[in-house]
Design a protein around this motif. Structure first.
Motif, PDB file in Angstrom:
ATOM      1  N   VAL A 155      -6.187   8.587   7.668  1.00 55.61           N
ATOM      2  CA  VAL A 155      -5.150   7.912   8.490  1.00 55.61           C
ATOM      3  C   VAL A 155      -5.867   6.399   8.834  1.00 55.61           C
ATOM      4  CG1 VAL A 155      -3.861   7.504  10.611  1.00 55.61           C
ATOM      5  CG2 VAL A 155      -3.713   9.660   9.121  1.00 55.61           C
ATOM      6  N   ASP A 156      -6.961   6.321   9.286  1.00 57.78           N
ATOM      7  CA  ASP A 156      -7.677   5.295   9.671  1.00 57.78           C
ATOM      8  C   ASP A 156      -7.987   4.275   8.349  1.00 57.78           C
ATOM      9  OD1 ASP A 156      -7.417   6.280  12.147  1.00 57.78           O
ATOM     10  OD2 ASP A 156      -9.308   6.776  12.278  1.00 57.78           O
ATOM     11  N   GLY A 157      -8.394   4.912   7.584  1.00 59.91           N
ATOM     12  CA  GLY A 157      -8.626   4.025   6.206  1.00 59.91           C
ATOM     13  C   GLY A 157      -7.463   3.391   5.718  1.00 59.91           C
ATOM     14  N   ALA A 158      -6.385   4.258   5.594  1.00 57.41           N
ATOM     15  CA  ALA A 158      -5.063   3.501   5.285  1.00 57.41           C
ATOM     16  C   ALA A 158      -4.694   2.392   5.977  1.00 57.41           C
ATOM     17  CB  ALA A 158      -4.038   4.494   5.262  1.00 57.41           C
ATOM     18  N   ALA A 159      -5.011   2.597   7.476  1.00 49.26           N
ATOM     19  CA  ALA A 159      -4.721   1.281   8.480  1.00 49.26           C
ATOM     20  C   ALA A 159      -5.559   0.457   8.051  1.00 49.26           C
ATOM     21  CB  ALA A 159      -4.798   1.820   9.848  1.00 49.26           C
ATOM     22  N   LEU A 160      -6.729   0.481   7.867  1.00 40.39           N
ATOM     23  CA  LEU A 160      -7.883  -0.680   7.549  1.00 40.39           C
ATOM     24  C   LEU A 160      -7.348  -1.309   6.437  1.00 40.39           C
ATOM     25  CD1 LEU A 160     -10.623  -1.790   8.565  1.00 40.39           C
ATOM     26  CD2 LEU A 160     -11.567  -0.162   7.100  1.00 40.39           C
ATOM     27  N   THR A 161      -6.973  -0.579   5.462  1.00 33.95           N
ATOM     28  CA  THR A 161      -6.542  -1.244   4.230  1.00 33.95           C
ATOM     29  C   THR A 161      -5.402  -2.078   4.351  1.00 33.95           C
ATOM     30  OG1 THR A 161      -7.590   0.505   2.689  1.00 33.95           O
ATOM     31  CG2 THR A 161      -5.766  -0.911   1.642  1.00 33.95           C
ATOM     32  N   THR A 162      -4.332  -1.556   5.351  1.00 32.87           N
ATOM     33  CA  THR A 162      -3.079  -2.145   5.320  1.00 32.87           C
ATOM     34  C   THR A 162      -3.451  -3.515   6.029  1.00 32.87           C
ATOM     35  OG1 THR A 162      -1.721  -0.290   5.470  1.00 32.87           O
ATOM     36  CG2 THR A 162      -0.724  -1.991   6.586  1.00 32.87           C
ATOM     37  N   HIS A 163      -4.180  -3.523   7.141  1.00 33.72           N
ATOM     38  CA  HIS A 163      -4.441  -4.774   7.930  1.00 33.72           C
ATOM     39  C   HIS A 163      -5.174  -5.644   7.109  1.00 33.72           C
ATOM     40  CE1 HIS A 163      -3.423  -3.566  11.810  1.00 33.72           C
ATOM     41  NE2 HIS A 163      -4.079  -2.590  11.826  1.00 33.72           N
TER      42      HIS A 163
END
Length: 190
Positions: free
Chosen positions: A71-79
């Motif tokens: 979840v956090d990795g996906a958020a990092l990628t999205t940002h």
């Protein structure tokens, strides 16, 4: 290494030590309400020692509720995709790691990545060969907030030693190494 100064952020709600050479871009570049900014627009200002510009922004939390590597990795990628906007195909992520902040409560997820963004060739000789991006994400799930700390490091021909940089071989060069040292000071004082 640069001299640092204690800098209040968000009206003094947060304080962090930043290099005295960093400019507060709020007064230079108009930022959209969601505060994305293209790394290719970062330039040094007269009198700045480095080609670093600092962006520290508060964002609505991205991705699914909850926390964890996926979840956090996906958020990092999205940002990161938000920051580089439509130039996402010119970005290469070289390193992602968990990040420890000295003054944040234990258990708050934080991550840092190092990426490069290579713009299309331009006739302007001051256009960067590439811009390194040191992006740190702090996930404040309870507040539904993400905090991003971004250091953009334009590499302009003649202003860095090309032989010192080979990201494929793990050679970051002095500009990126200096920005990682600055990021470490931020992790210590934020």
């Amino acid at each position: 290494m640069s001299s640092f100064r204690s800098t209040p952020l968000f009206g003094g709600a947060l304080i962090v030590d930043l290099p005295s050479t960093f400019a507060d871009v709020r007064y230079i570049y108009p930022l959209k309400p969601h505060n994305s900014s293209s790394p290719r627009s970062s330039r040094s200002l007269p009198g700045q020692r480095w080609l670093h510009q600092h962006h520290l922004r508060h964002h609505r939390a991205r991705g699914r509720a909850g926390s964890g590597p996926a979840v956090d990795g996906a958020a990092l990628t999205t940002h990161l995709e938000d920051i580089v906007d439509s130039d996402v195909d010119t970005v290469k992520v070289w390193n992602t790691s968990n990040t420890q902040f000295s003054k944040l409560p234990e258990g708050i997820p934080a991550y840092t990545l190092i990426a490069t963004q290579t713009p299309p060739p331009a006739p302007d000789s001051k256009s960067p060969d590439f811009t390194a991006i040191v992006l740190t994400l702090i996930r404040l799930e309870r507040e539904s907030t993400d905090i991003l700390i971004t250091i953009n490091v334009p590499h302009i021909k003649g202003e860095y030693t090309e032989e010192e940089v080979d990201m494929q071989m793990g050679k970051q060069g002095k500009l990126i190494e200096s920005s990682v040292e600055i990021a470490a000071k931020i992790w210590e004082t934020f």
